[in-house]
Each structure stands twice: as C-alpha cells, then as structure tokens.
Design a protein around this motif. Structure first.
Motif, mmCIF file in Angstrom:
data_model
loop_
_atom_site.group_PDB
_atom_site.id
_atom_site.type_symbol
_atom_site.label_atom_id
_atom_site.label_comp_id
_atom_site.label_asym_id
_atom_site.label_seq_id
_atom_site.Cartn_x
_atom_site.Cartn_y
_atom_site.Cartn_z
ATOM 1 N N CYS A 185 0.836 -0.879 -0.293
ATOM 2 C CA CYS A 185 -0.087 0.158 0.151
ATOM 3 C C CYS A 185 0.821 1.645 -0.026
ATOM 4 C CB CYS A 185 -0.648 -0.015 1.103
ATOM 5 S SG CYS A 185 -2.196 -1.322 0.906
ATOM 6 N N ILE A 202 -3.769 8.072 -0.895
ATOM 7 C CA ILE A 202 -4.975 7.270 0.152
ATOM 8 C C ILE A 202 -5.970 6.579 -0.063
ATOM 9 C CG2 ILE A 202 -5.347 8.236 2.304
ATOM 10 C CD1 ILE A 202 -3.821 10.729 2.142
ATOM 11 N N ALA A 205 -4.645 2.930 -2.006
ATOM 12 C CA ALA A 205 -4.119 2.558 -1.262
ATOM 13 C C ALA A 205 -5.323 1.503 -0.542
ATOM 14 C CB ALA A 205 -3.122 3.828 -1.011
ATOM 15 N N ALA A 206 -6.806 2.268 -0.376
ATOM 16 C CA ALA A 206 -7.494 2.326 0.029
ATOM 17 C C ALA A 206 -7.758 0.840 -0.374
ATOM 18 C CB ALA A 206 -8.387 2.737 1.294
#
Lengths: 278, 103
Positions: A185, A202, A205-206
């Motif tokens: 991630c 972000i 990555a989630a």
C-alpha cells in the motif's frame, strides 16, 4: 470506585492517550486547519486514527472530500466495536447514543479486558469519558501552542506527522501478512502520487488493501479447510498498547482473564491483544 | 468555508459508523471476510498516510528532511518508545536536518 479494576485501567488509558491530543492539536494547525476546526475534529469526530487521516490529507494538499473519505474509511472499525459493545451491554435510550460517541479503540479495549459485566461497563465509561475529556483538553493546548510557533516546518512538525502515522501503523504490523500489506500500500501510494490529485493516492491504497483483504480471506479459508491455522488479521482493539508504557501490562493482564468463560462471550471478533507479547 | 462542510460531513459519518454497530443485527456484521477487510484497510490507509506525509509534496515526490524523520521514528519504535516520544523524535530529526541545511 477506586478499587474497581475497570475504572483503574480506564483512567490510566485516558491519561496515556489524552496526552498525545497535544500532538494532534499541533499537527492540526500545522496542516492548515484553524484552531477551531482542529478542536471541532476532536470534539465531534473523536476517533484518533480518522482525525489524523483527515489532517494528513489536508496537509498533503488534498481536497476536503478526499480528507473526509479517508477519515470515514478509517472509522469503519468503530462499527465493529459498536456491535461488540452492544452485544456486551445492550444499552438502552440515551446511553446508546452517548456510548456510541465514545466507542473508540481505547474504550472497547478496556471493556473487553474486564472479567465481569459490571467492570466491563465501568471500564468502558471510564476510558471513553476520560479519553474524551483529556483528548479534547490537550487538543486545544496543542492547537493554541502550534499556532503560536510560527512556521511549522522550522519545528519539524511535518516530520512529527510522519512519525505519528508510523507510530499508529507500527503496532498493527504483527506477522508477515500485515507487513506485506503495508509495503504494497505504501508503494501503491508513492506510484500514484504523480498521476492523480493530492489525497486520491490514499484512497487508491485503501482500495488495494480491500482487494488484498478479500483475496487473503479466500486463501485463509482454504488453509483452514486444509487443517492449517487461520492467521489473525482482525482489526485490533488497542493499536497503541505495546508502546504506551504501563498500559500494556495492565491491559494484557485483564485481557488474558477476559478470554476465560464467564465473560460475556461476545464471539471471536475482534480479539484484543492477540499476537502481542502476552 | 467548504473545508468546514467536509469537517462536519466527516464528523457525522464517524458518528453514524459508531452508532451503526449498536443498531444493526449482529449477524449482518459478523462476516469474517468483512472483518478481515476492515483490518487490511486500516493497515493500508495508515501505511499510505505515512508514505504521503514522508515523500509527497502536492503531485510530486521529494526526498527531504522528512525522510530523516521517518528513519528516526522507526528507530524509536524499534526501541519501544511510547507514542509521544516517537512523535517528538520525528519532529526533532526533521528540525535538526533543516538546521543543518538539508531539505
């Protein structure tokens, strides 16, 4: 009350956790929020990971919507805690709504660590209300102090933010799989930064983490079917326990007893302290 | 002003998520796949936030004093320092590196 183990554990957690509200306050104003906005996050959002996520996105130049999305995703684990506590206490009326607001890592961990239902309830409220009061007081202190410092970079506050996120992540890296997820991630984020607007990496990555969770679940089911143990990767209850001194021992001791029969038997998810030194 | 709106939206969402756990029937959320995904998302988000705050600068990647903060914080964590100490170590590393003229 003084002899109540639930209240004692709750109070010590409240002090240890409440104090670092000062770092949230200082980082909040350093990220570009004003003092009132920083204070509002601690008062109304009141879940540390999500609050740090919100200011982390804003500090990186991300939009308000991206900040809200990241904060909300990090808050999903509180639903799991709420379910757990509801099964333990079955609160009614206003207690349910007040209890929901103080349903966080620390209060849940304190509650599940007690061995009688009276102590579980006392521990939950002592930790929940104690952290709420101190976290908000120290957020305000940090916000006003940070505001008075001038250029936040000169004081290394951007470095403090990096350290804070690593500090929140660290206790969750137990075993190979969490480490692999974190590395993948982190890389996905860095690769996405040049190509999408700030804040979006972000969320990328989630998404990667969700896919990894989905896939690894299927694999662990297959392993379990084949007779091998299932690796624990549940959301844990107290991400700071192995680092905030004092709390670790107090909590670990109570947690071990909590797993004995006679506790309310709230099923297997989420198991606090699993895989720690205990 | 619009940041205020997103702050309030995020706060409302955070409360709704907490309350949700108290309101839904247990079996709805007692799904091991969902629990695992909630766990991996938490790890993924925190790793991502660490990376963005260490290397991101708008839409570009930079190596500056924050790299020193990352390394110093990792060392502090390896030495089992408490959270607040880790944060202070990170700040000190970045501030000292800047004072020394880097980043």
């Amino acid at each position: 009350m003084r002899r109540s183990p639930g209240v004692r554990v709750g109070a010590s957690i409240a002090i240890a956790t409440g104090l670092y509200g000062i770092s949230f306050g200082a980082l909040g104003v350093a990220s570009g929020l004003d003092v009132l906005q920083t204070i509002a996050l601690s008062l109304l959002m009141f879940t540390g990971g999500s609050q740090f996520a919100f200011i982390g996105v804003v500090a990186g130049g991300g939009s308000g919507s991206a900040a809200a999305a990241a904060a909300t995703l990090l808050g999903v684990r509180n639903s799991v805690y709420g379910m757990q506590l509801n099964a333990m206490f079955r609160p009614k009326g206003w207690r349910r709504f007040a209890g929901a607001h103080v349903t966080i890592d620390e209060s849940t961990a304190t509650a599940v660590g007690q061995d009688s239902s009276v102590e579980q309830r006392r521990g939950f409220w002592a930790a929940g209300l104690g952290v709420f009061v101190l976290w908000n007081v120290f957020t305000a202190v940090g916000a006003f102090a940070g505001n008075a410092l001038g250029d936040p970079k000169q004081w290394g506050l951007d470095g403090a933010a990096v350290a804070a996120f690593l500090g929140l992540l660290w206790p969750r890296l137990r075993g190979r799989e969490p480490v692999a997820i974190a590395v993948v991630c982190g890389l996905a984020t860095v690769l996405a930064v040049p190509f999408v607007p700030a804040g979006v990496p972000i969320l990328v990555a989630a998404l990667v983490a969700a896919v990894l969770g989905w896939v690894s679940h299927s694999r662990s089911q297959a392993r379990a079917a084949a007779g091998a143990g299932v690796e624990g990767l549940e959301p844990d209850l107290d991400p700071y326990s192995s680092h905030a001194h004092g709390r670790h021992d107090a909590l670990g001791e109570h947690r071990r007893r909590a797993s004995e029969p006679g506790s309310t038997g709230t099923g297997e998810a989420p198991r606090a302290g699993e895989g720690e030194g205990a | 002003m619009s940041l205020w709106i997103w702050i309030l939206v995020a706060c409302a969402a955070a409360y709704a998520l907490k309350l949700l756990g108290y309101l839904v029937p247990r079996r709805w959320m007692d799904n091991t796949r969902m629990l695992r995904i909630a766990g991996t998302i938490t790890i993924g988000l925190l790793a991502s936030l660490t990376a963005v705050n260490a290397f991101g600068s708008g839409q570009s990647l930079v190596l500056d004093a924050r790299l020193g903060a990352l390394v110093a914080a990792a060392i502090a964590l390896l030495l089992r320092a408490p959270f607040l100490v880790v944060v202070i170590v990170g700040a000190a590393a970045a501030a000292l590196l800047r004072l020394a003229g880097w980043g």
